[in-house]
Design a protein around this motif. Structure first.
Motif, short mmCIF file in Angstrom:
data_model
loop_
_atom_site.label_atom_id
_atom_site.label_comp_id
_atom_site.label_asym_id
_atom_site.label_seq_id
_atom_site.Cartn_x
_atom_site.Cartn_y
_atom_site.Cartn_z
N HIS A 150 -48.47 -5.39 -40.48
CA HIS A 150 -47.39 -6.04 -39.74
C HIS A 150 -47.79 -6.38 -38.31
O HIS A 150 -46.96 -6.42 -37.41
N CYS B 287 -41.32 -12.51 -42.10
CA CYS B 287 -41.72 -11.34 -42.88
C CYS B 287 -40.48 -10.47 -43.13
O CYS B 287 -39.54 -10.47 -42.33
N CYS C 11 -40.17 -7.54 -42.59
CA CYS C 11 -40.03 -6.55 -41.52
C CYS C 11 -39.25 -7.10 -40.33
O CYS C 11 -38.92 -6.36 -39.41
N GLN D 44 -40.36 -9.64 -38.34
CA GLN D 44 -41.24 -10.44 -37.47
C GLN D 44 -41.64 -11.71 -38.21
O GLN D 44 -41.21 -11.95 -39.34
N CYS E 40 -46.87 -12.08 -40.07
CA CYS E 40 -47.61 -10.82 -40.24
C CYS E 40 -48.83 -11.00 -41.16
O CYS E 40 -48.80 -11.77 -42.12
ZN LIG Z 1 -44.11 -7.86 -41.17
#
Ligand SMILES: [Zn+2]
Length: 319
Positions: free
Chosen positions: A157, A169, A171, A173, A176
């Motif tokens: 990440h 992503c 996550c 963000q 990544c």
């Molecule tokens: Zn990510």
């Protein structure tokens, strides 16, 4: 003789191994039952552990995907498992009726490789895995770097595409590494580029690249270029004696060759010979299972590697 159970719980497969006298006496792997929520997985591990004819065991270490509370062994969340604030350690200790510890799968694989595999003589090194996702473990002076909340090494990440077109992503963000350079990433990028879904996922895309399919070759080449940049960055950051490269994608010679060439291109002036520090994992596909077994068995090097981390409390009295 003392016997220990190691479990490697991933989004695709769950593997169990019975460790006795320094090696696995028995091991078994099944597709992970993700259809019945967290309880389905807890039941699956229990059935695997206590199945007919299985050896008995004194302790168990579970290596799991997802983000953990390292002190309690609770899985806070996972992209590939139906866990949310699931007290995996407590639940499994109740079911298995033995002491249980829960560790992250990248941590377990790092321990496996640095105690019994390609890094076993090194005191400073990096383990990097490229499979469904991208993970990493860092060893310095014989200790695993865990960071303030056991989340160091989230290499997957780290953003590598900073352009306005960078992909979002899971996550939160954008851009990544994992979106481009993991198994899932390779399959998704190929589907996006061609409008065709490779049935066998990244494996099919890599096979097509080996046959000179131009679209597949471009996706694979981008992935290996970014992996090489990540490895090069890790070598510059940590100056490891050895960088152990593991994960399902490294079964492909094309991937390994391209990554090594990429690392050499990047570092042959600044760190001559750096590419020779990149070694393939030796305990595959049981690197994480081996690390979990060594912790369960109280192996001194494995325990020393995590002694200063928040996870160590789970192993109190195990040496
Ligand atoms: Zn990510």
């Amino acid at each position: 003789m003392d016997a220990y159970l190691a479990v490697d719980l991933g989004g695709t497969a769950v593997r169990a191994g019975w460790w006795e006298g320094g090696s696995f006496a028995e091991s078994v792997s099944q597709p992970t039952n993700t259809r019945h929520g967290a309880s389905g997985i807890l039941e699956q591990i229990t059935a695997l552990a206590h199945g007919p004819g299985r050896p008995s065991f004194d302790r168990c270490v579970i290596a799991t995907a997802g983000t953990l509370n390292p002190k309690t062994g609770t899985v806070l969340r996972s992209a590939n498992l139906p866990f949310e604030d699931t007290p995996l350690r407590l639940e499994m200790a109740n079911r298995l009726k033995v002491p249980v510890a829960v560790v992250g799968d990248a941590v377990a694989a790092t321990l496996g490789e640095f105690c019994a595999g390609a890094g076993k003589t090194a005191s400073d090194g990096v383990y990097m895995t490229v499979s469904t996702g991208v993970g990493c473990g860092i060893v310095t002076r014989g200790a695993l770097i865990s960071g303030s909340w056991q989340q160091a090494g989230e290499l997957g990440h780290v953003p590598v595409d900073l352009s306005p077109a960078a992909l979002p992503c899971a996550c939160g963000q954008r851009g990544c590494l994992e979106l481009y350079a993991s198994g899932a990433g390779i399959a998704a990028r190929y589907a996006a580029a061609t409008g065709r879904t490779a049935k066998g996922g990244a494996r099919d895309v890599i096979a097509a690249a080996e046959r000179d399919d131009a679209a597949a070759a471009a996706v694979v080449s981008r992935a290996t270029t970014l992996m090489a940049a990540a490895i090069g960055g890790a070598i510059r950051l940590f100056s490891p004696e050895v960088l152990v490269l593991g994960g399902g994608l490294t079964r492909s010679q094309l991937i390994v060759d391209q990554v090594r060439q990429g690392v050499d291109r990047l570092l042959n002036v600044s760190v001559p010979g750096a590419v020779n520090r990149v070694k393939l994992a030796q305990c595959q596909p049981t690197s994480a299972l081996t690390g979990a077994a060594l912790l369960a068995a109280g192996a001194p090097r494995a325990h020393a590697m995590v002694a200063e981390s928040r996870f160590a409390g789970q192993l109190e009295g195990w040496l």
